[in-house]
Design a protein around this motif. Sequence first.
Motif, PDB file in Angstrom:
ATOM      1  N   HIS A  91       0.822  -1.218   0.000  1.00  0.00           N
ATOM      2  CA  HIS A  91       0.000   0.000   0.000  1.00  0.00           C
ATOM      3  C   HIS A  91       0.850   1.261   0.000  1.00  0.00           C
ATOM      4  O   HIS A  91       0.414   2.298   0.471  1.00  0.00           O
ATOM      5  CB  HIS A  91      -1.000  -0.044   1.157  1.00  0.00           C
ATOM      6  CG  HIS A  91      -1.977  -1.160   0.970  1.00  0.00           C
ATOM      7  ND1 HIS A  91      -3.124  -1.030   0.230  1.00  0.00           N
ATOM      8  CD2 HIS A  91      -1.908  -2.460   1.346  1.00  0.00           C
ATOM      9  CE1 HIS A  91      -3.744  -2.203   0.186  1.00  0.00           C
ATOM     10  NE2 HIS A  91      -3.032  -3.080   0.851  1.00  0.00           N
ATOM     11  N   CYS A 146      -7.869   2.072  -4.478  1.00  0.00           N
ATOM     12  CA  CYS A 146      -7.588   0.892  -3.650  1.00  0.00           C
ATOM     13  C   CYS A 146      -8.618   0.804  -2.525  1.00  0.00           C
ATOM     14  O   CYS A 146      -9.112   1.823  -2.055  1.00  0.00           O
ATOM     15  CB  CYS A 146      -6.185   0.990  -3.075  1.00  0.00           C
ATOM     16  SG  CYS A 146      -5.691  -0.472  -2.146  1.00  0.00           S
ATOM     17  N   CYS A 174      -8.140   0.367   0.399  1.00  0.00           N
ATOM     18  CA  CYS A 174      -7.623   0.958   1.636  1.00  0.00           C
ATOM     19  C   CYS A 174      -7.955   2.450   1.733  1.00  0.00           C
ATOM     20  O   CYS A 174      -7.684   3.072   2.754  1.00  0.00           O
ATOM     21  CB  CYS A 174      -6.124   0.739   1.746  1.00  0.00           C
ATOM     22  SG  CYS A 174      -5.135   1.821   0.698  1.00  0.00           S
ATOM     23  N   CYS A 180      -1.971   2.350  -5.139  1.00  0.00           N
ATOM     24  CA  CYS A 180      -1.176   1.408  -4.332  1.00  0.00           C
ATOM     25  C   CYS A 180      -0.597   0.294  -5.201  1.00  0.00           C
ATOM     26  O   CYS A 180      -1.226  -0.140  -6.176  1.00  0.00           O
ATOM     27  CB  CYS A 180      -2.051   0.747  -3.266  1.00  0.00           C
ATOM     28  SG  CYS A 180      -2.653   1.875  -2.019  1.00  0.00           S
TER      29      CYS A 180
END
Length: 291
Positions: free
Chosen positions: A159, A169, A171, A176
Motif C-alpha cells: 500500500h 484501492c 484501503c 497502491c
Amino acid sequence: MHKIGIDLGGTKIEGILLDEKYNTIQRKRIETHQENGYNSIVKSITSLVNELKVKTDEDTSIGICTPGVTDANSGLIRNSNTQCLIGMPLKNDIENILGYEIAMENDANCFTLAESSLGSVKGYDVVFGVIMGTGIGGGIVINGNLHKGRTNIAGEWGHHTLIPHGNECYCGKQGCVETYISGPAIEKRWMEITGKKESLQSIVQDLSSEKAKQWKEEFLENFGIGLANVIDILDPDVIVLGGGVSNIPFLYDEGKKAVYDKVFSDSIETPILKNSLGDSAGVFGACLLSN
Ligand SMILES: [Zn+2]
C-alpha cells in the motif's frame, strides 16, 4: 517447548503441532465458514488449538497467523480480506476463551519468519518477504526477529503509492502497488489490454502477442519500481517471494532485472528468490512467533 501454529485463511483454517525440533506431531485443516460470522471463526480456532494441545504432554506455545494487521494500539484487526474480522479484537477474544496468552501476526510477517528460519532464505541476516497473491503484503526479518515497526506496519509495501492518482484501492488511497501487481489486478489489466478474461496461470503460458508484450512490459515496470523502492530504503540481504503471483517464472530473471534497473546503485546484486515452504509458511511462521 512444543509449538502450535494456526493459519487462518479465507477458506480454510490450518493447525499444526510441532516438537522442539520442528517435526510435525499433528496437522489438521478445517473449513473457515466466513458466512457463519466472527464468533464461529473464534470458536473454530480455539477448538482446533485445544484439539492439538491434548496430543502433547509438554508445555506448548500458541501462535496464530491472520489475514490483516492487528492495530498496535487498539488490538483490533484492520485491512483484512476476511471481512468479518475487521474491527474485531481477535487476539483478545481468543485469549479470553483459552485462558492464556497467544502470539498473533499477519500472514506476510509469518511467511517471512518461516522462510528465513526454515525455508529458502535461511542464513540471510536481513530478509524482505513478499506475498503477492489476492493482496500484496510484506514483512521484514532481521537476524531472525520480526521488525514490526512503531505502528505494526513495517514492510507493508503493498500500500505504498506506485502511481499518484492511480487505481482506486480498497484501503482508501489511490495508486497502491496492490492495485497493479496483485493476482486480481493482473487479471483485470490483462482483460483491459487484450479483451480476454483469463486466469493468471493461463496468461503467462503464452506472452508472444503484441498485446501480451505490452502487458508484460507494464507489469515488469510496476514490479521493478515497487521492489526497487524497498531496496533503496531497506537494502535487504535477500528478497523472497510468495503467494500465487510468485509462481510467474520470469520474475526471477526479467523481473529481477527490472528491479535492478530502478535501484539507486550500479552494483546491485540482491537475490530475489522463490519461497520453498509454499502454503505451509503460514502454520510454521505462526509456530515461530513465540521464539
Ligand atoms: Zn491501498
